[in-house]
Design a protein around this motif. Structure first.
Motif, PDB file in Angstrom:
ATOM      1  N   LEU A  78       0.830  -1.206   0.000  1.00  0.00           N
ATOM      2  CA  LEU A  78       0.000   0.000   0.000  1.00  0.00           C
ATOM      3  C   LEU A  78       0.860   1.250   0.000  1.00  0.00           C
ATOM      4  CD1 LEU A  78      -2.666   1.510   0.199  1.00  0.00           C
ATOM      5  CD2 LEU A  78      -2.668   1.065   2.668  1.00  0.00           C
ATOM      6  N   ILE A  79       1.933   1.259   0.752  1.00  0.00           N
ATOM      7  CA  ILE A  79       2.796   2.440   0.814  1.00  0.00           C
ATOM      8  C   ILE A  79       3.400   2.755  -0.558  1.00  0.00           C
ATOM      9  CG2 ILE A  79       5.022   3.254   1.719  1.00  0.00           C
ATOM     10  CD1 ILE A  79       4.177   1.954   4.417  1.00  0.00           C
ATOM     11  N   THR A  80       3.749   1.738  -1.322  1.00  0.00           N
ATOM     12  CA  THR A  80       4.282   2.012  -2.668  1.00  0.00           C
ATOM     13  C   THR A  80       3.234   2.692  -3.545  1.00  0.00           C
ATOM     14  OG1 THR A  80       3.660  -0.169  -3.567  1.00  0.00           O
ATOM     15  CG2 THR A  80       5.824   0.020  -2.539  1.00  0.00           C
ATOM     16  N   ILE A  81       1.977   2.330  -3.367  1.00  0.00           N
ATOM     17  CA  ILE A  81       0.902   2.973  -4.129  1.00  0.00           C
ATOM     18  C   ILE A  81       0.670   4.395  -3.634  1.00  0.00           C
ATOM     19  CG2 ILE A  81      -1.583   2.872  -4.618  1.00  0.00           C
ATOM     20  CD1 ILE A  81      -1.251  -0.210  -4.608  1.00  0.00           C
ATOM     21  N   LEU A  82       0.695   4.585  -2.318  1.00  0.00           N
ATOM     22  CA  LEU A  82       0.531   5.927  -1.764  1.00  0.00           C
ATOM     23  C   LEU A  82       1.643   6.861  -2.234  1.00  0.00           C
ATOM     24  CD1 LEU A  82      -0.458   4.994   1.910  1.00  0.00           C
ATOM     25  CD2 LEU A  82      -1.981   5.890   0.132  1.00  0.00           C
ATOM     26  N   GLU A  83       2.851   6.347  -2.320  1.00  0.00           N
ATOM     27  CA  GLU A  83       3.970   7.170  -2.797  1.00  0.00           C
ATOM     28  C   GLU A  83       3.718   7.658  -4.211  1.00  0.00           C
ATOM     29  OE1 GLU A  83       7.760   5.306  -0.291  1.00  0.00           O
ATOM     30  OE2 GLU A  83       7.144   4.394  -2.196  1.00  0.00           O
ATOM     31  N   ARG A  84       3.227   6.779  -5.055  1.00  0.00           N
ATOM     32  CA  ARG A  84       2.957   7.170  -6.438  1.00  0.00           C
ATOM     33  C   ARG A  84       1.785   8.144  -6.519  1.00  0.00           C
ATOM     34  NH1 ARG A  84       2.386   1.933 -10.029  1.00  0.00           N
ATOM     35  NH2 ARG A  84       2.275   3.556 -11.642  1.00  0.00           N
ATOM     36  N   ALA A  85       0.733   7.874  -5.732  1.00  0.00           N
ATOM     37  CA  ALA A  85      -0.445   8.749  -5.765  1.00  0.00           C
ATOM     38  C   ALA A  85      -0.100  10.144  -5.252  1.00  0.00           C
ATOM     39  CB  ALA A  85      -1.568   8.138  -4.937  1.00  0.00           C
ATOM     40  N   LYS A  86       0.762  10.214  -4.253  1.00  0.00           N
ATOM     41  CA  LYS A  86       1.095  11.500  -3.632  1.00  0.00           C
ATOM     42  C   LYS A  86       1.814  12.431  -4.606  1.00  0.00           C
ATOM     43  CE  LYS A  86       1.319  14.147   0.069  1.00  0.00           C
ATOM     44  NZ  LYS A  86       0.102  14.814   0.580  1.00  0.00           N
ATOM     45  N   ARG A  87       2.464  11.887  -5.626  1.00  0.00           N
ATOM     46  CA  ARG A  87       3.127  12.732  -6.625  1.00  0.00           C
ATOM     47  C   ARG A  87       2.130  13.613  -7.370  1.00  0.00           C
ATOM     48  NH1 ARG A  87       6.180   7.601  -9.248  1.00  0.00           N
ATOM     49  NH2 ARG A  87       7.406   6.995  -7.409  1.00  0.00           N
ATOM     50  N   ASN A  88       0.845  13.205  -7.376  1.00  0.00           N
ATOM     51  CA  ASN A  88      -0.180  13.932  -8.125  1.00  0.00           C
ATOM     52  C   ASN A  88      -1.037  14.833  -7.260  1.00  0.00           C
ATOM     53  OD1 ASN A  88       0.451  12.610 -10.644  1.00  0.00           O
ATOM     54  ND2 ASN A  88      -0.487  10.774  -9.773  1.00  0.00           N
ATOM     55  N   GLY A  89      -0.672  14.947  -5.970  1.00  0.00           N
ATOM     56  CA  GLY A  89      -1.444  15.829  -5.106  1.00  0.00           C
ATOM     57  C   GLY A  89      -1.921  15.128  -3.847  1.00  0.00           C
TER      58      GLY A  89
END
Length: 287
Positions: A78-89
């Motif tokens: 989940l953290i790897t997905i959150l890291e990617r999502a956070k790049r977009n806001g």
């Protein structure tokens, strides 16, 4: 900037169950990502013995790829997905049911990646490890045999939990429906049941995986109560809220309520989508 909703499923579920909700969120102009935790979705194991005609003896011993998957593995994924999502806001992390365990560990480890936590009738242990809550008075109304009626094999030998959701046993189906979707039609219930996968991992975490005030407790959070939930009863949902508020009284839950059972909000997602749009509006301007 519009946030991204990151959606985390519960036990035996997967990203597929969020499809109707994602459609409604999209129509309201919101981005969303539905997560498949390790061993779920297209990574799930469906033994040939699970297909019709079923071979229950073989199903009871067939290996499953989710064996050995831990709560720590779920949180890392989940953290790897959150890291990617956070790049977009901004990121709003939503969890349902057992998915709350993974969301809580992720927030313990990386609160910087989450702008708001949303628990929908979801587990967020504070005072006890999750397994201990099942012996508490708030869970007295839950029939422990309801889901156990379709368990296949010995979990200790399989290294996983396996349920036969394709059973045709009327008693087992009635127990499933009462526990998960009593307010749905039989047809709606069977559609949702057939999105479930047979295997779930055994690890529900330890005392170290409870919500921590210094990390998890810094993240703004919402708890969405489900009024007719027979799996995580409203009394237990309210206990989760009280415990979280007591842990971080300066950062209490924003509490919302949806009418319906454990799964109704997924099958008829318009009210949930509107509520989530309201929650998104709580994010600070410019976040």
């Amino acid at each position: 900037m519009q946030p991204t909703f990151v959606l985390v499923h519960g036990a035996f579920a997967n990203s597929f169950s969020f499809a109707p909700l994602q459609a409604e969120l999209g129509l309201l102009g919101h981005r969303s990502v539905a997560v498949d935790l390790p061993g779920h979705g297209f990574a799930a194991t469906y033994p040939r013995a699970y297909q019709a005609p079923q071979d229950l003896a073989e199903l009871a011993t067939a290996p499953g790829d989710i064996k050995g998957v831990t709560l720590a593995d779920n949180a890392e994924h989940l953290i790897t997905i959150l890291e990617r999502a956070k790049r977009n806001g901004p990121v709003i992390l939503l969890s349902h049911s057992r998915g709350g365990l993974t969301a809580t560990v992720a927030a313990n480890r990386r609160p910087d990646l989450i702008d708001r936590l949303v628990y929908v009738s979801s587990w967020c242990p504070v005072d006890l490890p999750v397994g201990a809550y099942y012996a508490e008075p708030e869970m007295a109304s839950v029939d422990p045999t309801a889901l156990a009626s379709a368990l296949v094999g010995n979990p200790a030998e399989l290294g996983l939990l396996r349920s036969n959701f394709r059973t045709a046993d009327p008693a087992a189906l009635a127990a499933f429906k009462a526990a998960l979707f009593a307010d749905g039609t039989d047809e709606e219930f069977l559609v949702l049941l057939n999105t479930f996968q047979p295997d779930e991992n055994l690890d529900a975490g330890t005392d170290q995986d409870r919500a921590r005030p210094d990390t998890w407790g810094r993240v703004p959070r919402t708890y969405v109560r489900l009024t007719e939930d027979a799996s995580v009863p409203p009394a237990m949902q309210d206990r989760m809220i009280r415990e979280g508020d007591a842990l971080t009284p300066d950062n209490p839950y924003d509490v919302r309520t949806l009418a319906g059972s454990h799964l109704k909000w997924l099958a008829a997602p318009q009210p949930a989508a509107r509520l989530l749009a309201e929650i998104a509006a709580l994010l600070p301007a410019g976040s």
